[in-house]
Design an enzyme around this catalytic site. Structure first.
Site, PDB file in Angstrom:
ATOM      1  CE  LYS A   1       7.406   2.419   8.016  1.00 37.16           C
ATOM      2  NZ  LYS A   1       7.971   3.625   8.680  1.00 37.16           N
TER       3      LYS A   1
ATOM      4  CB  VAL B   1       3.608   0.422   4.117  1.00 37.32           C
ATOM      5  CG1 VAL B   1       2.493   0.223   5.137  1.00 37.32           C
ATOM      6  CG2 VAL B   1       4.668   1.364   4.670  1.00 37.32           C
TER       7      VAL B   1
ATOM      8  N   GLY C   1       7.469   3.502   2.720  1.00 38.17           N
ATOM      9  CA  GLY C   1       7.832   4.326   3.859  1.00 38.17           C
ATOM     10  C   GLY C   1       9.209   4.915   3.665  1.00 38.17           C
ATOM     11  N   GLY C   2       9.707   5.585   4.717  1.00 38.16           N
ATOM     12  CA  GLY C   2      11.006   6.222   4.611  1.00 38.16           C
ATOM     13  C   GLY C   2      12.134   5.244   4.394  1.00 38.16           C
TER      14      GLY C   2
ATOM     15  N   GLY D   1      11.247   1.543   4.098  1.00 41.95           N
ATOM     16  CA  GLY D   1      10.691   0.222   3.886  1.00 41.95           C
ATOM     17  C   GLY D   1       9.395   0.275   3.100  1.00 41.95           C
TER      18      GLY D   1
ATOM     19  CB  ILE E   1      -0.964   0.014   1.204  1.00 38.31           C
ATOM     20  CG1 ILE E   1      -0.197  -0.114   2.527  1.00 38.31           C
ATOM     21  CG2 ILE E   1      -2.016  -1.061   1.067  1.00 38.31           C
ATOM     22  CD1 ILE E   1      -1.079   0.035   3.752  1.00 38.31           C
ATOM     23  N   GLY E   2       2.159   1.130  -0.065  1.00 36.06           N
ATOM     24  CA  GLY E   2       2.988   2.327  -0.135  1.00 36.06           C
ATOM     25  C   GLY E   2       4.421   2.074   0.263  1.00 36.06           C
TER      26      GLY E   2
ATOM     27  CG  ASP F   1      10.815  13.187   7.685  1.00 37.98           C
ATOM     28  OD1 ASP F   1      10.718  14.254   7.045  1.00 37.98           O
ATOM     29  OD2 ASP F   1      10.843  12.081   7.134  1.00 37.98           O
TER      30      ASP F   1
END
Length: 753
Positions: free
Chosen positions: A508, A494, A489-490, A492, A486-487, A610
């Site tokens: 993640k 997800v 991450g910074g 890894g 689904i996406g 962040d």
């Protein structure tokens, strides 16, 4: 634009809506303004709008009242207009971060009202014509940093007595530092870094009593550090590294009570470290590596209660490591490597509970056993004791060093068992070679997935559903099949995982590669996020259910957020309309309460570092959760934080451009940017600076609101949105000390919204 307009900014300009716009070459039109009808224009702000092309053949005489030009952050090229000198009323000229070529036009000398001149980060070249600056008596900010200027620095610059900021760094200037620069008694910042300047630092430097930042690094400067420098009573940042400065460090440096950073590395400095350095109660960074310093480290080093980074490596320092160093309770980085230290490792080093980044005592002559107190450094990530004469065994207390990422104990006289913790088990053989006899059980790198699945203690999650095994996550994601992704991450990927119980979680999974150095960085972020989230219990912070930490597979398991990231919703025209003004204000309040909790209510304050719209997740009812703590820092109260640069461009606080000091004020700036992004529906970009100076709700509020939504209906919601914008503007103040605290933000949003 109508003829009555007096200002052009990127929120009004057609250029802003067309990033590929090419600057017109017609002499009768400049950035969409008709020259024969817009003579009243006084302000042109088209920064970071994707402009390209040149400024040739512009009819500048058609703008007799023009006082402000800001074209920062575009792709404009070619020479600067030679006829720019006809803009006699010009006070501010910002052309930085473009691709301009050639010399500065001589006609700039005619701009006698000029206060601000910034051409930083272009490709301008040639020598500076002394006549250009002779008449610019009102100039307060001159930024020529990061170009290709050559020749000598004109001594005439020393006559610009109103200068507050002088930036000549990152060029190819040669010759001496003109002593006349020391006449600039109103100067606050002086940047001459990365040139080819030679000769001594002028002794008259003491006249610059208001300079807080002085960077003369990476030149060819010779001679001593002038003792008169000790009279620069406002100095906070001093960078003299990368030169050929010689002689001892003058004891007068201990007189600069305001100083926070001293970097003198990479010079030819000799003699001992002066004991007067212990007077610097505000010192946070002391870097003296790669010199020829000798003698013992003064015991007064223990007086530096605010010291966070100490690097004395690669010198000829001798004697024992002073026990008083244990009084530097905020130290996060300590390197004494490549010296001649002897004796034992003081037990007081084990008192440095804040040591987090590095403890490097390698390549000395240390003897005796490793003190068990080092096991108290549970936050330490990198330990190097190699190339000494240490004996005995590795203390069993080392098993408590759960944050340790890398270790090197090679070339000593150690023996016995290696601790059964990750850093030791995953270290390469050369980290242990050259010892008497170290032994231990090491995991095979080719351990199979099936074996992992059979280990019941590898991974467990405890929540209201009970215990979830490692295999449940593998089954739910079909071994991390891309269809469940689904996406990103910074650090890894997800995945959405629906467990057999019906519960949905987000997983993640860490990116692992064949590059061990790259993995070290990623694992550091992984462990950092795990450590930080384990301490947080707040309704506006994403919940961590559990984790798996194994050389073959590392992942974190969170609560699943149905709506995804705030950033992705704002970027989608259809989804963005679901976020009406009431929902947007609610999201802003949620993020504010999360940050206030992290900064002021946690047992150990947490700086996120962040905060972006992508790191704010939304549940099914659009309640906000702050996420992605891979770069967060745990701090003691009122602690500053010197570290490597982290964060996302466009959200990081401006002070990080010249220092790596991270405080809660950096989060507050990022929060302000996110708030403006929520209100505007897009990243605010360079409108931040103009909002800070010119925001007026009666005339500007409707201009900056997300045009995909109808205007706020009703007096109350319109007032709420205005208050939110005002709060955001206070948060993005360029001066960190002028920004509110997050509790103050929450109070403002509670009382007025």
């Amino acid at each position: 634009m109508e003829s009555k307009s007096s200002e052009l900014n990127c929120s009004q300009s057609p250029i802003h809506r067309n990033p590929s716009f090419v600057a017109p070459q017609s002499p009768c039109n400049w950035f969409g303004i008709a020259c024969n009808s817009d003579r009243s224009v006084i302000n042109i702000t088209v920064s970071k709008a994707g402009l390209r092309g040149t400024l040739d053949n512009l009819s500048l005489s058609s703008f007799p009242d023009l006082s402000y030009i800001d074209l920062w952050g575009n792709s404009l090229t070619g020479a600067l207009p030679e006829n720019i000198g006809v803009l006699y009323k010009l006070t501010d000229l910002s052309l930085s971060v473009n691709k301009f070529l050639g010399p500065l036009p001589r006609s700039i000398a005619n701009l006698t009202q000029l206060v601000y001149l910034d051409v930083n980060a272009n490709s301008l070249s040639g020598e500076l014509n002394t006549l250009v600056f002779a008449n610019l008596s009102k100039l307060s900010n001159l930024n020529l940093n990061n170009n290709y200027f050559t020749g000598k620095i004109p001594f005439e610059l020393g006559y610009l007595r109103n200068l507050n900021h002088l930036g000549l760094g990152g060029n190819s200037f040669t010759g001496l530092i003109p002593p006349t620069l020391c006449n600039l008694t109103n100067l606050r910042t002086l940047y001459l870094y990365q040139n080819s300047l030679s000769g001594p630092i002028p002794s008259e430097i003491e006249n610059l009593k208001y300079v807080s930042q002085m960077d003369l690094s990476n030149n060819n400067l010779t001679g001593p550090i002038p003792p008169s420098l000790g009279n620069m009573s406002s100095l906070v940042l001093l960078y003299l590294y990368g030169n050929m400065l010689s002689s001892p460090i003058p004891p007068e440096i201990g007189n600069i009570q305001s100083i926070a950073v001293i970097e003198l590395s990479g010079n030819l400095l000799t003699g001992s470290i002066p004991s007067s350095i212990g007077k610097l109660k505000n010192l946070e960074v002391l870097v003296l590596h790669n010199n020829y310093l000798s003698g013992q480290v003064p015991k007064e080093i223990g007086n530096l209660a605010k010291l966070e980074l100490l690097d004395l490596s690669s010198n000829n320092l001798s004697g024992s490591i002073p026990r008083e160093i244990g009084e530097c309770s905020k130290l996060r980085y300590l390197s004494l490597s490549k010296n001649l230290f002897d004796g034992i490792i003081p037990i007081e080093v084990g008192k440095l509970g804040s040591l987090q980044d590095v403890l490097d005592l390698s390549q000395n002559k240390l003897t005796g056993e490793i003190t068990p107190q080092l096991g108290s450094l549970i936050m330490l990530q990198n330990l190097n004791l190699s190339h000494n004469h240490l004996n005995g065994s590795i203390p069993s207390s080392f098993t408590a060093m759960v944050s340790l990422q890398s270790v090197d104990i090679s070339h000593n006289d150690l023996e016995g068992l290696v601790p059964n913790i990750k850093a030791f088990q995953n270290a390469t053989p050369d980290a242990f070679e050259g010892n008497k006899g170290l032994c231990g059980k090491f995991k095979e790198k080719d351990e199979t997935e099936a074996q992992m699945r059979n280990q019941s203690d590898v991974f467990s999650i405890w929540n209201y559903d009970g215990k979830i095994a490692y295999g449940d996550i593998i089954d739910a994601t079909e071994d991390f099949d891309s269809k469940h992704c689904i996406g990103q991450g910074g650090y890894g990927t997800v995945y959405r995982a629906e467990l057999s119980t019906g519960q949905v979680v987000a997983v993640k999974k860490l990116h692992l590669s064949t590059d061990d150095d790259e993995n070290t960085v990623e694992e550091k972020s992984f462990l950092n996020e795990m450590k930080v989230l384990a301490q947080i219990r707040h309704r506006n912070v994403v919940k961590l259910y559990g984790f798996c930490s194994h050389p073959r597979c590392m992942f974190l398991v969170y609560e699943y957020m149905e709506k995804g990231s705030l950033g992705s919703i704002l970027r989608d025209d259809k989804e963005a309309t679901q976020l009406d003004w009431v929902e947007r204000v609610k999201i802003i309040k949620g993020v504010a309460h999360a940050l206030s909790y992290m900064h002021h209510e946690c047992p150990q304050p947490i700086i996120h570092r962040d905060i972006t719209s992508n790191n704010v997740l939304l549940d099914e009812e659009f309640n906000a959760r702050v996420s992605d703590f891979g770069t967060a820092r745990l701090l003691k109260p009122d602690s500053s934080n010197w570290t490597t640069l982290a964060g996302t461009m466009g959200y990081t606080a401006p002070e990080l451009a010249y220092t790596l000091r991270v405080t809660e004020k950096c989060d507050i700036y990022s929060f302000g940017v996110v708030v403006l992004e929520i209100i505007m529906g897009r990243h605010p970009g360079d409108i931040i600076s103009s909002l800070s100076l010119h925001y007026a709700p009666n005339t500007m509020l409707n201009q900056i609101l997300d045009q995909r939504l109808p205007s706020p209906e009703g007096q109350q919601i319109a007032q709420d949105v205005d208050v939110v914008v005002r709060v955001a503007i206070s948060c993005v103040n360029s001066n960190p000390t002028s920004r509110p605290t997050m509790p103050e933000v929450c109070r403002a949003l509670t009382v007025h919204v």
